[in-house]
Design a protein around this motif. Structure first.
Motif, PDB file in Angstrom:
ATOM      1  N   LEU A  26       0.908  -1.292   0.003  1.00  0.00           N
ATOM      2  CA  LEU A  26      -0.178  -0.009   0.085  1.00  0.00           C
ATOM      3  C   LEU A  26       0.923   1.326  -0.127  1.00  0.00           C
ATOM      4  CD1 LEU A  26      -3.114   0.393  -0.018  1.00  0.00           C
ATOM      5  CD2 LEU A  26      -2.910   0.692   2.636  1.00  0.00           C
ATOM      6  N   ILE A  27       1.652   1.478   0.784  1.00  0.00           N
ATOM      7  CA  ILE A  27       2.712   2.526   0.779  1.00  0.00           C
ATOM      8  C   ILE A  27       3.433   2.847  -0.454  1.00  0.00           C
ATOM      9  CG2 ILE A  27       2.520   2.758   3.479  1.00  0.00           C
ATOM     10  CD1 ILE A  27       5.687   1.975   3.370  1.00  0.00           C
ATOM     11  N   LYS A  31       2.893   5.730  -2.844  1.00  0.00           N
ATOM     12  CA  LYS A  31       4.082   6.530  -2.740  1.00  0.00           C
ATOM     13  C   LYS A  31       4.319   7.263  -1.446  1.00  0.00           C
ATOM     14  CE  LYS A  31       4.628   7.246  -7.729  1.00  0.00           C
ATOM     15  NZ  LYS A  31       4.284   5.855  -8.006  1.00  0.00           N
ATOM     16  N   LEU A  32       3.833   6.661  -0.322  1.00  0.00           N
ATOM     17  CA  LEU A  32       4.009   7.150   0.870  1.00  0.00           C
ATOM     18  C   LEU A  32       5.380   6.827   1.900  1.00  0.00           C
ATOM     19  CD1 LEU A  32       0.392   5.895   2.251  1.00  0.00           C
ATOM     20  CD2 LEU A  32       0.979   8.262   1.187  1.00  0.00           C
ATOM     21  N   LEU A  71      -6.627  -4.791   9.806  1.00  0.00           N
ATOM     22  CA  LEU A  71      -6.683  -3.481   9.200  1.00  0.00           C
ATOM     23  C   LEU A  71      -7.378  -3.622   7.957  1.00  0.00           C
ATOM     24  CD1 LEU A  71      -5.411  -0.571   8.796  1.00  0.00           C
ATOM     25  CD2 LEU A  71      -3.370  -1.415   7.741  1.00  0.00           C
ATOM     26  N   PHE A  72      -7.263  -4.449   7.119  1.00  0.00           N
ATOM     27  CA  PHE A  72      -7.673  -4.367   5.724  1.00  0.00           C
ATOM     28  C   PHE A  72      -9.124  -5.186   5.709  1.00  0.00           C
ATOM     29  CE2 PHE A  72      -3.177  -4.477   4.968  1.00  0.00           C
ATOM     30  CZ  PHE A  72      -3.030  -3.271   4.513  1.00  0.00           C
ATOM     31  N   ASP A  73      -9.893  -5.174   7.055  1.00  0.00           N
ATOM     32  CA  ASP A  73     -11.204  -5.495   6.928  1.00  0.00           C
ATOM     33  C   ASP A  73     -12.199  -4.325   6.824  1.00  0.00           C
ATOM     34  OD1 ASP A  73     -10.555  -8.116   7.611  1.00  0.00           O
ATOM     35  OD2 ASP A  73     -10.896  -8.167   9.557  1.00  0.00           O
ATOM     36  N   PHE A  74     -11.372  -3.135   6.656  1.00  0.00           N
ATOM     37  CA  PHE A  74     -12.049  -1.773   6.749  1.00  0.00           C
ATOM     38  C   PHE A  74     -11.974  -1.291   5.451  1.00  0.00           C
ATOM     39  CE2 PHE A  74     -10.687  -2.777  10.913  1.00  0.00           C
ATOM     40  CZ  PHE A  74     -11.860  -2.126  11.737  1.00  0.00           C
ATOM     41  N   ASP A  75     -12.735  -0.213   5.009  1.00  0.00           N
ATOM     42  CA  ASP A  75     -13.089   0.672   3.986  1.00  0.00           C
ATOM     43  C   ASP A  75     -11.436   1.147   3.297  1.00  0.00           C
ATOM     44  OD1 ASP A  75     -14.281   2.026   1.626  1.00  0.00           O
ATOM     45  OD2 ASP A  75     -13.263   3.716   2.824  1.00  0.00           O
ATOM     46  N   LEU A  76     -11.238   0.706   2.143  1.00  0.00           N
ATOM     47  CA  LEU A  76      -9.886   1.092   1.632  1.00  0.00           C
ATOM     48  C   LEU A  76      -9.596   2.417   1.621  1.00  0.00           C
ATOM     49  CD1 LEU A  76      -7.219   0.278   0.369  1.00  0.00           C
ATOM     50  CD2 LEU A  76      -8.420   0.347  -1.797  1.00  0.00           C
ATOM     51  N   ASN A  77     -10.536   3.391   1.314  1.00  0.00           N
ATOM     52  CA  ASN A  77     -10.292   4.829   1.711  1.00  0.00           C
ATOM     53  C   ASN A  77      -9.754   5.236   2.885  1.00  0.00           C
ATOM     54  OD1 ASN A  77     -10.922   4.736  -1.146  1.00  0.00           O
ATOM     55  ND2 ASN A  77     -12.576   6.406  -1.086  1.00  0.00           N
ATOM     56  N   LEU A  78     -10.514   4.717   3.917  1.00  0.00           N
ATOM     57  CA  LEU A  78     -10.295   4.757   5.306  1.00  0.00           C
ATOM     58  C   LEU A  78      -8.980   4.424   5.863  1.00  0.00           C
ATOM     59  CD1 LEU A  78     -11.108   5.985   7.901  1.00  0.00           C
ATOM     60  CD2 LEU A  78     -12.207   3.609   8.370  1.00  0.00           C
ATOM     61  N   VAL A  79      -8.556   3.197   5.268  1.00  0.00           N
ATOM     62  CA  VAL A  79      -7.223   2.616   5.673  1.00  0.00           C
ATOM     63  C   VAL A  79      -6.124   3.464   5.047  1.00  0.00           C
ATOM     64  CG1 VAL A  79      -5.816   0.664   5.036  1.00  0.00           C
ATOM     65  CG2 VAL A  79      -8.037   0.200   5.887  1.00  0.00           C
ATOM     66  N   LEU A  80      -6.293   3.933   3.689  1.00  0.00           N
ATOM     67  CA  LEU A  80      -5.251   4.821   3.157  1.00  0.00           C
ATOM     68  C   LEU A  80      -5.125   6.142   3.897  1.00  0.00           C
ATOM     69  CD1 LEU A  80      -6.198   4.138  -0.769  1.00  0.00           C
ATOM     70  CD2 LEU A  80      -3.827   3.821   0.380  1.00  0.00           C
ATOM     71  N   ASN A  81      -6.210   6.577   4.515  1.00  0.00           N
ATOM     72  CA  ASN A  81      -5.912   7.932   5.168  1.00  0.00           C
ATOM     73  C   ASN A  81      -5.490   7.694   6.395  1.00  0.00           C
ATOM     74  OD1 ASN A  81      -7.434  10.464   3.999  1.00  0.00           O
ATOM     75  ND2 ASN A  81      -8.311   8.884   3.071  1.00  0.00           N
ATOM     76  N   MET A  82      -5.772   6.508   7.089  1.00  0.00           N
ATOM     77  CA  MET A  82      -5.176   6.229   8.416  1.00  0.00           C
ATOM     78  C   MET A  82      -3.503   6.047   8.495  1.00  0.00           C
ATOM     79  SD  MET A  82      -7.734   6.066  10.506  1.00  0.00           S
ATOM     80  CE  MET A  82      -7.508   5.066  12.050  1.00  0.00           C
ATOM     81  N   VAL A  83      -3.195   5.241   7.218  1.00  0.00           N
ATOM     82  CA  VAL A  83      -1.770   4.852   6.741  1.00  0.00           C
ATOM     83  C   VAL A  83      -1.068   6.297   6.474  1.00  0.00           C
ATOM     84  CG1 VAL A  83      -0.023   3.901   5.535  1.00  0.00           C
ATOM     85  CG2 VAL A  83      -2.368   2.332   6.591  1.00  0.00           C
ATOM     86  N   ALA A  84      -1.696   7.161   5.702  1.00  0.00           N
ATOM     87  CA  ALA A  84      -1.022   8.226   5.298  1.00  0.00           C
ATOM     88  C   ALA A  84      -0.856   9.314   6.500  1.00  0.00           C
ATOM     89  CB  ALA A  84      -1.854   8.926   4.209  1.00  0.00           C
ATOM     90  N   HIS A  85      -1.834   9.214   7.754  1.00  0.00           N
ATOM     91  CA  HIS A  85      -1.744   9.988   8.968  1.00  0.00           C
ATOM     92  C   HIS A  85      -0.374   9.433   9.631  1.00  0.00           C
ATOM     93  CE1 HIS A  85      -3.737  11.686  12.663  1.00  0.00           C
ATOM     94  NE2 HIS A  85      -2.640  10.832  13.284  1.00  0.00           N
ATOM     95  N   GLU A  86      -0.324   8.175   9.695  1.00  0.00           N
ATOM     96  CA  GLU A  86       0.982   7.611  10.367  1.00  0.00           C
ATOM     97  C   GLU A  86       2.244   8.057   9.525  1.00  0.00           C
ATOM     98  OE1 GLU A  86       0.359   6.906  13.510  1.00  0.00           O
ATOM     99  OE2 GLU A  86      -1.701   6.920  13.245  1.00  0.00           O
ATOM    100  N   MET A  87       1.948   7.878   8.156  1.00  0.00           N
ATOM    101  CA  MET A  87       3.444   8.120   7.450  1.00  0.00           C
ATOM    102  C   MET A  87       3.916   9.705   7.416  1.00  0.00           C
ATOM    103  SD  MET A  87       4.444   5.140   6.520  1.00  0.00           S
ATOM    104  CE  MET A  87       5.797   5.632   5.371  1.00  0.00           C
TER     105      MET A  87
END
Length: 169
Positions: A26-27, A31-32, A71-87
């Motif tokens: 995903l990252i 490009k995260l 983590l991947f049991d959730f909506d992909l857009n939400l997961v991407l935003n959560m991962v981007a937040h941490e990155m």
């Protein structure tokens, strides 16, 4: 690559219980990556309907992002935003770029989840989540201290967030 294709890849990783590999995929796909990123590790799951990711490491040192196995049991857009937040936290804690104040780091990260200035490739979340992220950003803004230098620094972004929340109400 579109979100549908990404979801197919993530499903394959998930099917083989390769959650950490899926997160790495995903990252890379969005490009995260950052040189201060020390990888992913697991953290305990909160529940089947809520997720928490954290970034761990000393300020100025390498950062590990802790993710739940579900983590991947959730909506992909939400997961991407959560991962981007941490990155974004990974970058904020990098040598030479350290953002010392936790409230400032969190405010910046929640602002990013709403407006995608650092990571424009990240898709938007639902209005429900935008409202929740906006309210979290405002909470951290409040914690900066009434009339503080930090609040003055982020006054314009605060107004942007308030305007966004008002359009969603």
């Amino acid at each position: 690559m579109n979100l549908e294709q990404i979801n197919l890849h993530l499903s394959a990783y998930k099917e083989h219980d390769q959650i950490l590999d899926a997160a790495e995929y995903l990252i890379r796909s969005f490009k995260l990556e950052h040189e201060n990123f020390a990888g992913f590790s697991f953290r305990p799951e909160l529940s089947s309907n809520s997720i928490l990711l954290t970034t761990e490491g000393k300020l100025g040192g390498p950062q590990k992002v802790m993710i739940p196995k579900n983590l991947f049991d959730f909506d992909l857009n939400l997961v991407l935003n959560m991962v981007a937040h941490e990155m974004l936290h990974v970058r904020q804690k990098a040598p030479g770029q350290v953002v010392e104040d936790k409230n400032e780091r969190e405010f910046q990260a929640y602002y990013e989840m709403l407006f995608h200035k650092v990571f424009p490739q990240i898709p938007e979340v639902s209005d429900f989540h935008k409202k929740a992220f906006g309210n979290k950003a405002l909470e951290y803004y409040k914690r900066m201290g009434e009339g503080s230098e930090l609040q003055q620094k982020y006054r314009e972004q605060k107004v942007e967030i308030e305007q966004l929340i008002n359009t969603l109400s």
